[in-house]
Design a protein around this motif. Sequence first.
Motif, PDB file in Angstrom:
ATOM      1  N   ALA A 265       0.837  -1.209   0.000  1.00 35.23           N
ATOM      2  CA  ALA A 265       0.000   0.000   0.000  1.00 35.23           C
ATOM      3  C   ALA A 265       0.869   1.256   0.000  1.00 35.23           C
ATOM      4  O   ALA A 265       0.614   2.200  -0.748  1.00 35.23           O
ATOM      5  N   GLY A 266       1.902   1.257   0.838  1.00 38.46           N
ATOM      6  CA  GLY A 266       2.772   2.419   0.914  1.00 38.46           C
ATOM      7  C   GLY A 266       3.510   2.696  -0.380  1.00 38.46           C
ATOM      8  O   GLY A 266       3.758   3.860  -0.733  1.00 38.46           O
ATOM      9  N   LEU A 267       3.836   1.649  -1.118  1.00 35.39           N
ATOM     10  CA  LEU A 267       4.613   1.814  -2.341  1.00 35.39           C
ATOM     11  C   LEU A 267       3.881   2.609  -3.415  1.00 35.39           C
ATOM     12  O   LEU A 267       4.512   3.200  -4.289  1.00 35.39           O
ATOM     13  N   TRP A 268       2.542   2.621  -3.375  1.00 35.99           N
ATOM     14  CA  TRP A 268       1.835   3.442  -4.365  1.00 35.99           C
ATOM     15  C   TRP A 268       1.109   4.622  -3.718  1.00 35.99           C
ATOM     16  O   TRP A 268       0.956   5.665  -4.344  1.00 35.99           O
ATOM     17  N   GLU A 269       0.707   4.489  -2.455  1.00 33.86           N
ATOM     18  CA  GLU A 269      -0.036   5.582  -1.828  1.00 33.86           C
ATOM     19  C   GLU A 269       0.883   6.731  -1.403  1.00 33.86           C
ATOM     20  O   GLU A 269       0.430   7.881  -1.313  1.00 33.86           O
TER      21      GLU A 269
ATOM     22  N   ILE B 193      -1.701  14.675   4.796  1.00 30.69           N
ATOM     23  CA  ILE B 193      -1.761  13.891   6.037  1.00 30.69           C
ATOM     24  C   ILE B 193      -1.542  12.404   5.744  1.00 30.69           C
ATOM     25  O   ILE B 193      -0.753  11.727   6.424  1.00 30.69           O
ATOM     26  N   ILE B 194      -2.236  11.897   4.723  1.00 29.94           N
ATOM     27  CA  ILE B 194      -2.106  10.481   4.378  1.00 29.94           C
ATOM     28  C   ILE B 194      -0.687  10.167   3.935  1.00 29.94           C
ATOM     29  O   ILE B 194      -0.127   9.132   4.307  1.00 29.94           O
ATOM     30  N   TRP B 195      -0.090  11.048   3.162  1.00 28.92           N
ATOM     31  CA  TRP B 195       1.288  10.844   2.723  1.00 28.92           C
ATOM     32  C   TRP B 195       2.233  10.751   3.919  1.00 28.92           C
ATOM     33  O   TRP B 195       3.037   9.817   4.018  1.00 28.92           O
ATOM     34  N   GLN B 196       2.135  11.699   4.838  1.00 29.80           N
ATOM     35  CA  GLN B 196       3.007  11.700   6.010  1.00 29.80           C
ATOM     36  C   GLN B 196       2.828  10.437   6.849  1.00 29.80           C
ATOM     37  O   GLN B 196       3.805   9.821   7.297  1.00 29.80           O
ATOM     38  N   GLN B 197       1.584  10.033   7.038  1.00 25.27           N
ATOM     39  CA  GLN B 197       1.329   8.866   7.882  1.00 25.27           C
ATOM     40  C   GLN B 197       1.730   7.567   7.202  1.00 25.27           C
ATOM     41  O   GLN B 197       2.166   6.626   7.861  1.00 25.27           O
ATOM     42  N   HIS B 198       1.616   7.527   5.880  1.00 22.10           N
ATOM     43  CA  HIS B 198       2.060   6.326   5.164  1.00 22.10           C
ATOM     44  C   HIS B 198       3.582   6.186   5.216  1.00 22.10           C
ATOM     45  O   HIS B 198       4.099   5.068   5.213  1.00 22.10           O
TER      46      HIS B 198
END
Length: 201
Positions: free
Chosen positions: A68-72, A94-99
């Motif tokens: 999930a992190g590799l594309w999100e 926010i989602i980018w930082q948390q991922h």
Amino acid sequence: MRRLSRPRLGRILLILAAVAAVGAAFVVIMNPVGVPASGAANLGGTVNTRWGPMSTLDRKLLVAVRQAGLWEIPAGQQAQQRASNPRVREVAEIIWQQHVQLDADARATAEQLGVILPNEPNGTQKAYLREMSGKYGADYDKIWVHRLRAAHGAVFTVIAQVRSKSENSVVRAFAERSMKFVNTHMSLLESTGLVPRRALK
């Protein structure tokens, strides 16, 4: 061909046995009992670790979160620049930082358990990134929110299964941490008002 005398043959066999013993001791030191060797945990079935048995489903969670992190992560970076809706840009940041945090956690946990993780998005995820790259304005915002909300819903199911079934304390703790991030992300994506009704069923 000369035949070795019995004493000489005995010494050679003794040396070979000593070398084998040293090699075996080195393996034990480098790989303590109960901790799988690197990659051994990716074999099928359950693997015993010092933190409890690790199942195929446990490994699936670590791979799914990493995947999930590799594309999100790149999707979140892109949306901060391309999204036309200010709320979408805010959510993306926010989602980018948390991922980034969750991805570091997944890699550290996988290393602890000897699980090999992927290093690039899968085919479907690459297709999502290509799809997003071809959109602009409101169309971009909608497809970005829709794809990420669907992906989070899918991984949420895996996390819930692992948390309820895993016998491995390290994996259970990772599942709990992951659940908090995914719950937050789904709520953030829904807060944009762009999540289609069918995604909430």
